[in-house]
Scaffold this motif. Sequence first.
Motif, PDB file in Angstrom:
ATOM      1  N   MET A  69       0.788  -1.220   0.000  1.00 41.81           N
ATOM      2  CA  MET A  69       0.000   0.000   0.000  1.00 41.81           C
ATOM      3  C   MET A  69       0.824   1.277   0.000  1.00 41.81           C
ATOM      4  SD  MET A  69      -2.943  -1.112   2.760  1.00 41.81           S
ATOM      5  CE  MET A  69      -3.921   0.373   2.485  1.00 41.81           C
ATOM      6  N   LEU A  70       1.781   1.356   0.916  1.00 40.88           N
ATOM      7  CA  LEU A  70       2.440   2.633   1.170  1.00 40.88           C
ATOM      8  C   LEU A  70       3.413   3.040   0.072  1.00 40.88           C
ATOM      9  CD1 LEU A  70       3.130   2.281   5.012  1.00 40.88           C
ATOM     10  CD2 LEU A  70       1.067   3.080   3.837  1.00 40.88           C
ATOM     11  N   ASP A  71       3.990   2.072  -0.638  1.00 38.16           N
ATOM     12  CA  ASP A  71       4.918   2.404  -1.716  1.00 38.16           C
ATOM     13  C   ASP A  71       4.308   2.163  -3.098  1.00 38.16           C
ATOM     14  OD1 ASP A  71       4.940  -0.340  -1.618  1.00 38.16           O
ATOM     15  OD2 ASP A  71       7.074  -0.533  -1.137  1.00 38.16           O
ATOM     16  N   HIS A  72       2.996   1.938  -3.146  1.00 39.68           N
ATOM     17  CA  HIS A  72       2.250   1.871  -4.408  1.00 39.68           C
ATOM     18  C   HIS A  72       2.783   0.801  -5.355  1.00 39.68           C
ATOM     19  CE1 HIS A  72       1.734   6.346  -3.349  1.00 39.68           C
ATOM     20  NE2 HIS A  72       0.619   5.726  -3.001  1.00 39.68           N
ATOM     21  N   ARG A  73       3.164  -0.327  -4.794  1.00 38.95           N
ATOM     22  CA  ARG A  73       3.665  -1.407  -5.639  1.00 38.95           C
ATOM     23  C   ARG A  73       2.724  -2.607  -5.602  1.00 38.95           C
ATOM     24  NH1 ARG A  73       9.298  -3.453  -4.162  1.00 38.95           N
ATOM     25  NH2 ARG A  73       8.588  -3.126  -2.018  1.00 38.95           N
ATOM     26  N   VAL A  74       2.810  -3.429  -6.637  1.00 41.84           N
ATOM     27  CA  VAL A  74       2.220  -4.758  -6.639  1.00 41.84           C
ATOM     28  C   VAL A  74       3.375  -5.748  -6.638  1.00 41.84           C
ATOM     29  CG1 VAL A  74       0.737  -6.407  -7.826  1.00 41.84           C
ATOM     30  CG2 VAL A  74       0.177  -3.961  -7.888  1.00 41.84           C
ATOM     31  N   LEU A  75       3.493  -6.511  -5.561  1.00 42.53           N
ATOM     32  CA  LEU A  75       4.565  -7.491  -5.430  1.00 42.53           C
ATOM     33  C   LEU A  75       4.145  -8.818  -6.049  1.00 42.53           C
ATOM     34  CD1 LEU A  75       5.580  -6.842  -1.711  1.00 42.53           C
ATOM     35  CD2 LEU A  75       6.440  -5.711  -3.779  1.00 42.53           C
ATOM     36  N   ARG A  76       5.132  -9.578  -6.469  1.00 41.54           N
ATOM     37  CA  ARG A  76       4.885 -10.915  -7.024  1.00 41.54           C
ATOM     38  C   ARG A  76       5.685 -11.936  -6.232  1.00 41.54           C
ATOM     39  NH1 ARG A  76       5.300 -12.578 -13.436  1.00 41.54           N
ATOM     40  NH2 ARG A  76       4.893 -14.834 -13.209  1.00 41.54           N
ATOM     41  N   ARG A  77       4.985 -12.858  -5.606  1.00 43.01           N
ATOM     42  CA  ARG A  77       5.644 -13.980  -4.925  1.00 43.01           C
ATOM     43  C   ARG A  77       5.569 -15.182  -5.854  1.00 43.01           C
ATOM     44  NH1 ARG A  77       4.304 -18.436  -1.541  1.00 43.01           N
ATOM     45  NH2 ARG A  77       5.851 -18.856   0.073  1.00 43.01           N
ATOM     46  N   TRP A  78       6.713 -15.535  -6.424  1.00 40.22           N
ATOM     47  CA  TRP A  78       6.784 -16.603  -7.400  1.00 40.22           C
ATOM     48  C   TRP A  78       6.546 -17.962  -6.740  1.00 40.22           C
ATOM     49  CZ3 TRP A  78       8.186 -15.716 -12.671  1.00 40.22           C
ATOM     50  CH2 TRP A  78       8.476 -14.379 -12.956  1.00 40.22           C
ATOM     51  N   PRO A  79       6.184 -18.984  -7.504  1.00 43.35           N
ATOM     52  CA  PRO A  79       5.976 -20.320  -6.920  1.00 43.35           C
ATOM     53  C   PRO A  79       7.176 -20.859  -6.160  1.00 43.35           C
ATOM     54  CG  PRO A  79       5.020 -20.233  -9.121  1.00 43.35           C
ATOM     55  CD  PRO A  79       5.774 -18.940  -8.926  1.00 43.35           C
ATOM     56  N   ASP A  80       8.398 -20.411  -6.523  1.00 46.98           N
ATOM     57  CA  ASP A  80       9.582 -20.879  -5.801  1.00 46.98           C
ATOM     58  C   ASP A  80       9.901 -20.035  -4.571  1.00 46.98           C
ATOM     59  OD1 ASP A  80      10.637 -18.525  -6.820  1.00 46.98           O
ATOM     60  OD2 ASP A  80      12.084 -19.493  -8.159  1.00 46.98           O
ATOM     61  N   GLY A  81       9.054 -19.040  -4.263  1.00 46.60           N
ATOM     62  CA  GLY A  81       9.235 -18.234  -3.062  1.00 46.60           C
ATOM     63  C   GLY A  81       9.916 -16.900  -3.284  1.00 46.60           C
ATOM     64  N   ARG A  82      10.485 -16.664  -4.469  1.00 49.06           N
ATOM     65  CA  ARG A  82      11.097 -15.366  -4.748  1.00 49.06           C
ATOM     66  C   ARG A  82      10.044 -14.269  -4.721  1.00 49.06           C
ATOM     67  NH1 ARG A  82      12.620 -14.919 -10.090  1.00 49.06           N
ATOM     68  NH2 ARG A  82      11.359 -16.769 -10.579  1.00 49.06           N
ATOM     69  N   VAL A  83      10.462 -13.063  -4.316  1.00 47.88           N
ATOM     70  CA  VAL A  83       9.560 -11.918  -4.305  1.00 47.88           C
ATOM     71  C   VAL A  83      10.181 -10.800  -5.128  1.00 47.88           C
ATOM     72  CG1 VAL A  83       8.370 -10.205  -2.888  1.00 47.88           C
ATOM     73  CG2 VAL A  83       8.663 -12.539  -2.038  1.00 47.88           C
ATOM     74  N   THR A  84       9.436 -10.316  -6.116  1.00 46.23           N
ATOM     75  CA  THR A  84       9.894  -9.232  -6.963  1.00 46.23           C
ATOM     76  C   THR A  84       8.793  -8.180  -7.075  1.00 46.23           C
ATOM     77  OG1 THR A  84       9.098 -10.349  -8.976  1.00 46.23           O
ATOM     78  CG2 THR A  84      11.399 -10.750  -8.311  1.00 46.23           C
ATOM     79  N   THR A  85       9.144  -7.022  -7.615  1.00 46.02           N
ATOM     80  CA  THR A  85       8.137  -6.005  -7.914  1.00 46.02           C
ATOM     81  C   THR A  85       7.519  -6.327  -9.276  1.00 46.02           C
ATOM     82  OG1 THR A  85       9.250  -4.279  -6.636  1.00 46.02           O
ATOM     83  CG2 THR A  85       7.710  -3.562  -8.344  1.00 46.02           C
ATOM     84  N   HIS A  86       6.218  -6.582  -9.266  1.00 46.56           N
ATOM     85  CA  HIS A  86       5.502  -6.878 -10.507  1.00 46.56           C
ATOM     86  C   HIS A  86       5.104  -5.596 -11.224  1.00 46.56           C
ATOM     87  CE1 HIS A  86       2.957  -9.040 -13.319  1.00 46.56           C
ATOM     88  NE2 HIS A  86       1.874  -8.400 -12.911  1.00 46.56           N
ATOM     89  N   ALA A  87       4.703  -4.578 -10.438  1.00 44.37           N
ATOM     90  CA  ALA A  87       4.261  -3.311 -11.034  1.00 44.37           C
ATOM     91  C   ALA A  87       4.393  -2.201 -10.010  1.00 44.37           C
ATOM     92  CB  ALA A  87       2.806  -3.420 -11.503  1.00 44.37           C
ATOM     93  N   ASP A  88       4.542  -0.979 -10.510  1.00 46.61           N
ATOM     94  CA  ASP A  88       4.584   0.219  -9.682  1.00 46.61           C
ATOM     95  C   ASP A  88       3.495   1.156 -10.199  1.00 46.61           C
ATOM     96  OD1 ASP A  88       5.149   2.709  -8.481  1.00 46.61           O
ATOM     97  OD2 ASP A  88       7.298   2.303  -8.420  1.00 46.61           O
ATOM     98  N   ILE A  89       2.480   1.430  -9.357  1.00 50.57           N
ATOM     99  CA  ILE A  89       1.384   2.303  -9.789  1.00 50.57           C
ATOM    100  C   ILE A  89       1.530   3.706  -9.195  1.00 50.57           C
ATOM    101  CG2 ILE A  89      -0.160   0.325 -10.041  1.00 50.57           C
ATOM    102  CD1 ILE A  89      -1.674   1.435  -7.538  1.00 50.57           C
ATOM    103  N   GLY A  90       2.738   4.033  -8.730  1.00 44.71           N
ATOM    104  CA  GLY A  90       2.976   5.321  -8.092  1.00 44.71           C
ATOM    105  C   GLY A  90       2.708   6.515  -8.988  1.00 44.71           C
ATOM    106  N   GLY A  91       2.796   6.322 -10.290  1.00 42.40           N
ATOM    107  CA  GLY A  91       2.514   7.415 -11.193  1.00 42.40           C
ATOM    108  C   GLY A  91       1.039   7.721 -11.343  1.00 42.40           C
ATOM    109  N   LEU A  92       0.184   6.842 -10.839  1.00 44.37           N
ATOM    110  CA  LEU A  92      -1.261   7.009 -10.957  1.00 44.37           C
ATOM    111  C   LEU A  92      -1.952   7.186  -9.608  1.00 44.37           C
ATOM    112  CD1 LEU A  92      -2.087   4.273 -13.647  1.00 44.37           C
ATOM    113  CD2 LEU A  92      -1.748   6.722 -14.003  1.00 44.37           C
ATOM    114  N   ALA A  93      -1.484   6.501  -8.587  1.00 47.26           N
ATOM    115  CA  ALA A  93      -2.160   6.522  -7.282  1.00 47.26           C
ATOM    116  C   ALA A  93      -1.925   7.847  -6.569  1.00 47.26           C
ATOM    117  CB  ALA A  93      -1.672   5.369  -6.418  1.00 47.26           C
ATOM    118  N   THR A  94      -2.979   8.448  -6.068  1.00 48.32           N
ATOM    119  CA  THR A  94      -2.882   9.691  -5.294  1.00 48.32           C
ATOM    120  C   THR A  94      -3.189   9.467  -3.818  1.00 48.32           C
ATOM    121  OG1 THR A  94      -5.141  10.213  -6.000  1.00 48.32           O
ATOM    122  CG2 THR A  94      -3.337  11.185  -7.257  1.00 48.32           C
ATOM    123  N   GLY A  95      -3.234   8.225  -3.418  1.00 50.20           N
ATOM    124  CA  GLY A  95      -3.389   7.826  -2.018  1.00 50.20           C
ATOM    125  C   GLY A  95      -2.886   6.406  -1.887  1.00 50.20           C
ATOM    126  N   HIS A  96      -2.982   5.832  -0.692  1.00 49.59           N
ATOM    127  CA  HIS A  96      -2.527   4.457  -0.491  1.00 49.59           C
ATOM    128  C   HIS A  96      -3.172   3.532  -1.532  1.00 49.59           C
ATOM    129  CE1 HIS A  96      -0.848   5.959   3.082  1.00 49.59           C
ATOM    130  NE2 HIS A  96      -1.596   5.388   3.999  1.00 49.59           N
TER     131      HIS A  96
END
Length: 299
Positions: A69-96
């Motif tokens: 919520m606070l950094d406007h990201r969508v995280l991706r937890r892969w089936p093997d357990g890795r976590v990456t940033t899938h998307a950043d909506i910070g350019g559009l979101a004007t709140g959490h």
Amino acid sequence: MANLEPFVEGGTFFEGPRWHEGTWWVSDFYAHTVSRIDPDGTMETVLEVPGQPSGLGWLPDGSMLVVSMLDHRVLRRWPDGRVTTHADIGGLATGHANDLVVAPDGSAWVGNFGFDLMEGEAMRPTCLARVAPDGSVSRAVDDLYFPNGAVITPDGRTLIVGETFGNGMTAFTLNGDGTLTGRRDWARFGPRPEPGSDRPTLLRQLAVGPDGCCLDAENHLWIADAFNQRCIRVAPGGAIVDELKPANGQGVFACMLGGADGRTLLVCVAPDSSARRRRAVREASLWTARVVVPHAGRP
């Protein structure tokens, strides 16, 4: 009329409940965790999200998407357990950033507050962001009053999003290219407030504050009414046909149908939604009720 019964206790503020692969999944805002919960109530933390987790969903390969919520990201937890940033909506979101719904092809639609709710800013409209399966971000629609819980109908042709400060649920035709057209009321609970209203003025105008929601097989929505301490079942158009309230009078902020037969309604309960109060204690809980009509659509 079903009855809500306590299921799990000890959270800070539960949100984003889902039923997936035979278990419940839920975010806990101020514990910064996403957990899996077995039908017997056994809870296991599967991911820590420092940026405060909210909406959950899954891609076709089994990866889990989590709104941070606070950094406007969508995280991706892969089936093997890795976590990456899938998307950043910070350019559009004007709140959490808040809830999301994921289509079968992996496209996701993500809402945001639009203003600083916790600091008492005046309400202003915002957009719904679309995240394509490859993580690219675009503006889906504008002029939404705190887009929150959303569903996609079983035929994949309609997306319905709750406007928490808009007194209604808004539907769009979901086109094959991921665009949203044909904006219309799915449910109208009262007049749409004027932008710029402060929170006390807004609350006096709102009959229902749609938060998390889910769809059933009769094309009715179960909706957490964030302002009236209840979970309601709503017919197309806005008629409230059923209502569930926790016995302790606490607030209800999200819900989901699941269980082996899709007829267990899980609701997220807390005394209130104040960030200051909720992060200091563990008073949030999950409650369940058995209902007649099973789950349909997504999530």
